[in-house]
Design an enzyme around this catalytic site. Structure first.
Site, PDB file in Angstrom:
ATOM      1  N   GLU A   1       7.040   7.642  -2.203  1.00  0.00           N
ATOM      2  CA  GLU A   1       7.224   6.403  -2.956  1.00  0.00           C
ATOM      3  C   GLU A   1       7.924   6.742  -4.257  1.00  0.00           C
ATOM      4  O   GLU A   1       7.466   7.664  -4.933  1.00  0.00           O
ATOM      5  CB  GLU A   1       5.880   5.729  -3.241  1.00  0.00           C
ATOM      6  CG  GLU A   1       5.215   5.217  -1.975  1.00  0.00           C
ATOM      7  CD  GLU A   1       3.855   4.554  -2.219  1.00  0.00           C
ATOM      8  OE1 GLU A   1       3.514   4.289  -3.394  1.00  0.00           O
ATOM      9  OE2 GLU A   1       3.148   4.322  -1.247  1.00  0.00           O
TER      10      GLU A   1
ATOM     11  N   HIS B   1       4.371  -0.967  -2.373  1.00  0.00           N
ATOM     12  CA  HIS B   1       3.065  -0.697  -3.000  1.00  0.00           C
ATOM     13  C   HIS B   1       2.685  -1.805  -3.994  1.00  0.00           C
ATOM     14  O   HIS B   1       2.518  -1.557  -5.186  1.00  0.00           O
ATOM     15  CB  HIS B   1       3.061   0.676  -3.689  1.00  0.00           C
ATOM     16  CG  HIS B   1       1.668   1.251  -3.806  1.00  0.00           C
ATOM     17  ND1 HIS B   1       1.414   2.594  -3.762  1.00  0.00           N
ATOM     18  CD2 HIS B   1       0.459   0.668  -3.983  1.00  0.00           C
ATOM     19  CE1 HIS B   1       0.109   2.814  -3.895  1.00  0.00           C
ATOM     20  NE2 HIS B   1      -0.484   1.642  -4.039  1.00  0.00           N
TER      21      HIS B   1
ATOM     22  N   ARG C   1      -3.032   4.633   1.555  1.00  0.00           N
ATOM     23  CA  ARG C   1      -2.066   5.605   1.031  1.00  0.00           C
ATOM     24  C   ARG C   1      -1.176   6.029   2.188  1.00  0.00           C
ATOM     25  O   ARG C   1      -1.647   6.180   3.325  1.00  0.00           O
ATOM     26  CB  ARG C   1      -2.783   6.849   0.467  1.00  0.00           C
ATOM     27  CG  ARG C   1      -3.518   6.611  -0.851  1.00  0.00           C
ATOM     28  CD  ARG C   1      -2.554   6.390  -2.021  1.00  0.00           C
ATOM     29  NE  ARG C   1      -3.249   6.169  -3.279  1.00  0.00           N
ATOM     30  CZ  ARG C   1      -3.563   4.974  -3.791  1.00  0.00           C
ATOM     31  NH1 ARG C   1      -3.238   3.866  -3.141  1.00  0.00           N
ATOM     32  NH2 ARG C   1      -4.186   4.873  -4.949  1.00  0.00           N
TER      33      ARG C   1
HETATM   34  C1  DGY Z   1      -4.934   1.479  -6.131  1.00  0.00           C
HETATM   35  O1  DGY Z   1      -5.413   0.966  -7.140  1.00  0.00           O
HETATM   36  O2  DGY Z   1      -5.330   2.556  -5.698  1.00  0.00           O
HETATM   37  C2  DGY Z   1      -3.864   0.739  -5.410  1.00  0.00           C
HETATM   38  O3  DGY Z   1      -3.162   1.547  -4.557  1.00  0.00           O
HETATM   39  C3  DGY Z   1      -2.943   0.072  -6.376  1.00  0.00           C
HETATM   40  O4  DGY Z   1      -2.105  -0.824  -5.683  1.00  0.00           O
END
Ligand code: DGY
Length: 345
Positions: free
Chosen positions: A291, A310, A262
């Site tokens: 984002e 992402h 993240r």
């Molecule tokens: C998640 O599933 O947490 C991922 O970040 C998706 O790409």
């Protein structure tokens, strides 16, 4: 539970001779995003009435959530008290189609006894692939090379044997922050690149670490000794902004940071400073803050930054697997059974 509900309902109907649609006992499930893969909807349709939100915007979800027993959560919108409150007391489960669940108000769920499921495991390989893409892209100066082509500066220097030299994964020391499913999938891939050492850090030493030939160290050692650092730990109070100015000052000037977790794990302003001052060699980010990243972000202007929007889990098979796992968790919760991938909190 659902089956016995149907039986009870049938008895009631014959006793009262009432005319009622048979599907009145079917639980209602809200699908928070119209783009959820069809395979998951097919699974759910057999036993539930689906309410599909026309958009994953909060307002659209709020308009439809009342009275549902489960929510199929497929959006990074914050799942907060307002939505949970509006859903009502019959809400049993939030099934998030994601591995991370930092967008969910866990305190509120706990208070109300609502369960949460996520989709770990099925996306580990896809996310690890993106991590490797970023590691290769940064170490071989992908963005800078592209800038040279676009700006017409790919010319005379090509004859210089020192032009655009990158760094090697082979023989390098690699540090993985968070040796969960994704971290382990990264380690497996790294072994194919003949790295010299794999270090990892986290809450505790893991048996999987030993089988991968990875060495458990503290964050400080990992930061100072790694040529590549991969962030694959969840966002928590502990990991928020863990890569700050102090962290970058400890990294090798030749080292590369990759983040597939993240964006909030990294203090982005400090990162931009470190990149500009040459405190680190490069960064590869699949996640950032905010984002979507604004198009005037400095990250887009720097040659030693490789970005993907992402895309960690964004493959056809992975998204289908995530959606199906989410649907299975919903069916199990509605039957009062154990979830396949419950979040413990
Ligand atoms: C998640 O599933 O947490 C991922 O970040 C998706 O790409």
């Amino acid at each position: 539970m659902i089956r016995s509900g149907i039986i009870l309902f049938s008895l009631f109907v014959s006793a009262t001779q009432a005319e009622a649609p048979i599907n009145m006992t079917r639980p209602k499930v809200l699908i928070s995003n119209p783009s959820v893969p069809a395979a998951a909807l097919e699974l759910l349709k057999e036993k539930c009435d689906l309410i599909v939100s026309p958009s994953d915007e909060k307002n659209s979800i709020l308009n439809l959530v009342e009275g549902v027993e489960a929510i199929f959560w497929a959006t990074h919108v914050k799942l907060d008290n307002e939505i949970i409150e509006k859903a009502g007391a019959q809400l049993k489960l939030i099934a998030s189609m994601s591995a991370g669940y930092n967008h969910v108000d866990l305190k509120e769920l706990k208070k109300r006894g609502i369960k949460l499921s996520n989709t770990p495991g099925v996306l580990s390989n896809a996310v690890a692939d993106i991590a490797m893409l970023l590691a290769l892209g940064t170490s071989r100066r992908l963005t800078e090379g592209r800038f040279h082509i676009e700006r017409g500066t790919w010319g005379a220097d090509t004859n210089n044997t020192q032009w655009m030299l990158g760094t090697d994964l082979e023989g390098s020391t690699v540090g993985i922050v968070g040796l969960g499913g994704i971290g382990q999938a990264i380690a497996k891939r790294l072994k194919g690149f003949d790295v010299a050492r794999i270090l990892y850090t986290g809450h505790r030493e893991k048996s999987e670490g030993a089988s991968l030939g990875a060495q458990f160290v503290d964050l400080d050692v990992l930061t100072k000794e790694s040529d590549f650092i991969f962030l694959s730990a969840p966002l928590t109070n502990e990991t928020m902004n863990m890569c700050n100015g102090t962290f970058f000052s400890k990294m090798r000037r030749t080292a590369i940071l990759i983040n597939v977790s993240r964006g909030q794990l990294v203090d982005q302003a400090a990162l931009i400073g470190a990149l500009k001052e040459g405190q680190i060699f490069a960064v590869g980010l699949d996640v950032m803050v905010p984002e979507p990243l604004p198009i005037d972000s400095e990250l887009l202007k720097l040659p030693n930054v490789v970005l993907t929007p992402h895309l960690g889990s964004a493959t056809v098979n992975t998204r289908n697997a995530m959606a199906q796992l989410t649907a299975k968790n919903i069916l199990l919760a509605l039957e009062g059974e154990e979830l396949l991938t419950p979040v413990k909190f």
